[in-house]
Write a protein that holds these residues in place. Sequence first.
Motif, PDB file in Angstrom:
ATOM      1  N   VAL A  10      97.058 188.074  52.104  1.00 27.64           N
ATOM      2  CA  VAL A  10      96.258 187.209  52.995  1.00 27.64           C
ATOM      3  C   VAL A  10      94.812 187.677  52.973  1.00 27.64           C
ATOM      4  O   VAL A  10      94.540 188.851  52.740  1.00 27.64           O
ATOM      5  CB  VAL A  10      96.774 187.236  54.458  1.00 27.64           C
ATOM      6  N   PRO A  11      93.859 186.748  53.232  1.00 24.29           N
ATOM      7  CA  PRO A  11      92.464 187.179  53.278  1.00 24.29           C
ATOM      8  C   PRO A  11      92.191 188.076  54.487  1.00 24.29           C
ATOM      9  O   PRO A  11      92.873 187.983  55.500  1.00 24.29           O
ATOM     10  CB  PRO A  11      91.682 185.864  53.393  1.00 24.29           C
ATOM     11  N   THR A  13      90.116 188.476  57.290  1.00 23.36           N
ATOM     12  CA  THR A  13      89.160 187.698  58.082  1.00 23.36           C
ATOM     13  C   THR A  13      88.650 188.569  59.207  1.00 23.36           C
ATOM     14  O   THR A  13      89.350 188.801  60.164  1.00 23.36           O
ATOM     15  CB  THR A  13      89.833 186.467  58.700  1.00 23.36           C
ATOM     16  N   GLY A  14      87.433 189.062  59.067  1.00 21.91           N
ATOM     17  CA  GLY A  14      86.894 189.919  60.116  1.00 21.91           C
ATOM     18  C   GLY A  14      86.146 189.114  61.147  1.00 21.91           C
ATOM     19  O   GLY A  14      86.517 189.061  62.314  1.00 21.91           O
ATOM     20  N   VAL A  17      85.595 182.474  60.453  1.00 22.81           N
ATOM     21  CA  VAL A  17      86.322 181.862  59.340  1.00 22.81           C
ATOM     22  C   VAL A  17      85.622 180.570  58.933  1.00 22.81           C
ATOM     23  O   VAL A  17      85.219 179.786  59.786  1.00 22.81           O
ATOM     24  CB  VAL A  17      87.773 181.549  59.769  1.00 22.81           C
ATOM     25  N   ILE A  26      91.257 178.702  53.617  1.00 18.92           N
ATOM     26  CA  ILE A  26      90.097 179.443  54.100  1.00 18.92           C
ATOM     27  C   ILE A  26      89.187 179.685  52.895  1.00 18.92           C
ATOM     28  O   ILE A  26      89.668 179.932  51.781  1.00 18.92           O
ATOM     29  CB  ILE A  26      90.548 180.789  54.709  1.00 18.92           C
ATOM     30  N   SER A  36      99.466 191.539  56.105  1.00 22.16           N
ATOM     31  CA  SER A  36      99.483 191.604  57.566  1.00 22.16           C
ATOM     32  C   SER A  36      99.692 193.046  58.023  1.00 22.16           C
ATOM     33  O   SER A  36     100.417 193.800  57.384  1.00 22.16           O
ATOM     34  CB  SER A  36     100.614 190.730  58.095  1.00 22.16           C
ATOM     35  N   ALA A 125     100.422 187.143  58.762  1.00 22.87           N
ATOM     36  CA  ALA A 125      99.165 187.104  59.502  1.00 22.87           C
ATOM     37  C   ALA A 125      98.539 185.719  59.456  1.00 22.87           C
ATOM     38  O   ALA A 125      97.973 185.253  60.441  1.00 22.87           O
ATOM     39  CB  ALA A 125      98.190 188.130  58.934  1.00 22.87           C
ATOM     40  N   ASP A 126      98.658 185.037  58.330  1.00 22.21           N
ATOM     41  CA  ASP A 126      97.972 183.745  58.194  1.00 22.21           C
ATOM     42  C   ASP A 126      98.786 182.590  58.770  1.00 22.21           C
ATOM     43  O   ASP A 126      98.380 181.955  59.722  1.00 22.21           O
ATOM     44  CB  ASP A 126      97.580 183.490  56.737  1.00 22.21           C
TER      45      ASP A 126
ATOM     46  N   ARG B 133      97.450 178.913  63.431  1.00 20.85           N
ATOM     47  CA  ARG B 133      97.530 179.937  62.394  1.00 20.85           C
ATOM     48  C   ARG B 133      96.664 181.095  62.837  1.00 20.85           C
ATOM     49  O   ARG B 133      95.787 180.928  63.668  1.00 20.85           O
ATOM     50  CB  ARG B 133      96.969 179.401  61.086  1.00 20.85           C
ATOM     51  N   TRP B 134      96.844 182.242  62.201  1.00 15.57           N
ATOM     52  CA  TRP B 134      96.000 183.391  62.515  1.00 15.57           C
ATOM     53  C   TRP B 134      95.936 183.616  64.019  1.00 15.57           C
ATOM     54  O   TRP B 134      94.857 183.855  64.568  1.00 15.57           O
ATOM     55  CB  TRP B 134      94.594 183.195  61.935  1.00 15.57           C
ATOM     56  N   GLY B 135      97.083 183.473  64.685  1.00 18.10           N
ATOM     57  CA  GLY B 135      97.130 183.728  66.114  1.00 18.10           C
ATOM     58  C   GLY B 135      96.340 182.739  66.933  1.00 18.10           C
ATOM     59  O   GLY B 135      96.119 182.953  68.119  1.00 18.10           O
ATOM     60  N   LEU B 138      92.701 179.645  63.897  1.00 17.21           N
ATOM     61  CA  LEU B 138      92.643 178.546  62.941  1.00 17.21           C
ATOM     62  C   LEU B 138      93.793 177.595  63.270  1.00 17.21           C
ATOM     63  O   LEU B 138      94.857 178.036  63.696  1.00 17.21           O
ATOM     64  CB  LEU B 138      92.791 179.104  61.518  1.00 17.21           C
ATOM     65  N   GLN B 253      96.168 189.791  67.859  1.00 12.62           N
ATOM     66  CA  GLN B 253      97.124 189.018  67.066  1.00 12.62           C
ATOM     67  C   GLN B 253      98.411 189.793  66.801  1.00 12.62           C
ATOM     68  O   GLN B 253      99.490 189.229  66.832  1.00 12.62           O
ATOM     69  CB  GLN B 253      96.483 188.609  65.732  1.00 12.62           C
ATOM     70  N   THR B 254      98.298 191.099  66.525  1.00 18.35           N
ATOM     71  CA  THR B 254      99.500 191.881  66.249  1.00 18.35           C
ATOM     72  C   THR B 254      99.873 192.776  67.428  1.00 18.35           C
ATOM     73  O   THR B 254     100.666 193.693  67.283  1.00 18.35           O
ATOM     74  CB  THR B 254      99.336 192.721  64.967  1.00 18.35           C
ATOM     75  N   ALA B 271      86.341 191.232  67.142  1.00 19.00           N
ATOM     76  CA  ALA B 271      86.881 190.647  65.912  1.00 19.00           C
ATOM     77  C   ALA B 271      87.838 189.518  66.282  1.00 19.00           C
ATOM     78  O   ALA B 271      88.437 189.540  67.360  1.00 19.00           O
ATOM     79  CB  ALA B 271      87.628 191.712  65.108  1.00 19.00           C
ATOM     80  N   ILE B 272      87.975 188.528  65.392  1.00 14.06           N
ATOM     81  CA  ILE B 272      88.827 187.364  65.678  1.00 14.06           C
ATOM     82  C   ILE B 272      90.226 187.785  66.109  1.00 14.06           C
ATOM     83  O   ILE B 272      90.797 187.228  67.028  1.00 14.06           O
ATOM     84  CB  ILE B 272      88.985 186.489  64.411  1.00 14.06           C
ATOM     85  N   GLN B 273      90.758 188.807  65.416  1.00 14.38           N
ATOM     86  CA  GLN B 273      92.132 189.224  65.692  1.00 14.38           C
ATOM     87  C   GLN B 273      92.269 189.743  67.117  1.00 14.38           C
ATOM     88  O   GLN B 273      93.345 189.690  67.700  1.00 14.38           O
ATOM     89  CB  GLN B 273      92.581 190.307  64.701  1.00 14.38           C
TER      90      GLN B 273
END
Lengths: 263, 324
Positions: A10-11, A13-14, A17, A26, A36, A125-126, B133-135, B138, B253-254, B271-273
């Motif tokens: 997966v990318p 993504t910091g 996006v 993405i 992940s 994760a994605d 997606r991505w929690g 997205l 997210q995690t 951060a997005i997460q």
Amino acid sequence: MNVLVCVKRVPETGGRVTLSSDAREIDTRYLGFTVSPHEECATEEAVRLIEANGGSSTVLTLGPEAASDQLRAAMAIGIDRAILLETDGQDWDPVSTSVAIVDAIRAEAAAGVSYDLLLFGNEAADSGDFQVAIRVALALGLPCINGVKSLAVKDGVATARREAGGGWEVFEVPLPAVLAVREGINLPRYPSVPGRLRAKKKEIERSVPVARLVGAMGPAAGPEKIRLRLPAETEGRVEILGTGAEAAPAVVDLLERIGVLAR
Amino acid sequence: MIITFVEHDGGRADRSSLEALTFARRLASGLGDSLGAVLFGPEAAAAAAGLGAYGVTEAHLVDDSRLDAYAPAAWGRSLAGLVGTTSPAIVLAAGTDRGQEVLAYAAAMLDTPMAANCIEVRPGEPFEVTRQRWGGSLLEEARLDGAVRFLTIAEHATQPEEAVAPSTVRVAAFSPTLSEADLRVRVVARVAPEVGKVSLADARVVVGGGRGVGGAEAFSELEELAGLLHGAVGVSRVVTSAGWRPHSQQVGQTGTRIAPDIYIACGISGAIQHIVGCKAAKTILAINTDREAPIMSRAAYAVIGDLHSVVPALSAEIRRRQAS
């Protein structure tokens, strides 16, 4: 003991996006790739299990040729073998993904390799589908525990714990079994330089999986991605309450206003 | 009919299940369909009785003492069996651990897809959903096939809301057909939460710490503030990866999704997460030396400054007011 760990490229993504022009992916032109955090921990757990019990560990991914990087990263921390189910880089839905993984595990069994544990990340994760491990376990007739944050394997029995309502739920299953693990089960190690060099030279076993067609005759697959979009931004203007310690009275006024200040 | 898997505790449906029921009721009313529920466990009847307020007309209580302890595959098998006898158009659940798990089992057993963490559903042919997606940083618009549509509803995306007119709940017992294999995985023991500890997921106040905290010791300042506010400490992934704090405190997210009245984010860049784990907070207050940090665009309030001087000053001010 033989352990298989399944990961997904997966990318990384910091920050913000952005999407590709067709809104299907993405925009990864300026991004690195990883797996992940759950899967990093699953990989670490596989290495630790083999260190403690002897045997062999294998990492498997379904993805494009570039996913070799993630397989090598796993081998760099001590995974023995790597299998790439090579795709053209399109996202596979969770049903098709699990069918491809089951086919690969059956092919391994036909070649004489059987696994005591199949490790997954709890969700990718994605795509965050929350189902691939369960589908694989059902197809193979194996027990499955999700959300695992603590694991002990002894005398052919896996004891796994997961967080529930601030406490823990404890499960016990005989091996072979499928476990979907969460970040926090361990703290993954960093790869060593010799580890990286060894991984670079190792062979990656490849095969090309057959996609289960979405919307075709027969059992359904999916969900089938149509497009991606960014959520509506709810960004407002931030109100600066002050600078440094002098801001304390204004902050406590705020806490009083929203009713969280216990008297 | 639309069937919702309802989780409950102490004879009351969980908040996330009420969110899912609210979502399901709106969907059902748009389709001119009825709303059903399925419940497991010894307190199912008590919890079902309260569902009329949410528009449920039919509650199926899975009646099998082997299922009193949580057993994911067996609960999934029971749901798959119930689907076979009631032929719902849609089966949904909250996007919780159990919701995702039980629906994934039932869908897989019926060789049907499942869409996780949906926030919108557009029924019809094709049947489309919008899912996280991505929690949740997205969104994906996707087509969902199947004779029965299985989907989970993202937590914190719908406010629970009672129906305008409560309905009468007709209760029916359902006896599932289970195999030994279905019962292999079950909860064999439970470890209760620490007494007096405020759970991160339920806390009204969360004091968050990130890289800016600088080390394990400095978390005592955050603990003190959280204690004064009867809240919990949450941390970013950097902090758990560095081993400063246990993973059970990770927000994101995690880690844990939080929904407090206020999230006080100290030394967290955003951060997005991490944001996807705290965006359900009613108010975000950022304490940061960097006015340009991404967290600032998410926060309603901010203090510019070093958390090591701001946080102790907050604790001192709270003490001063509590004493006066």
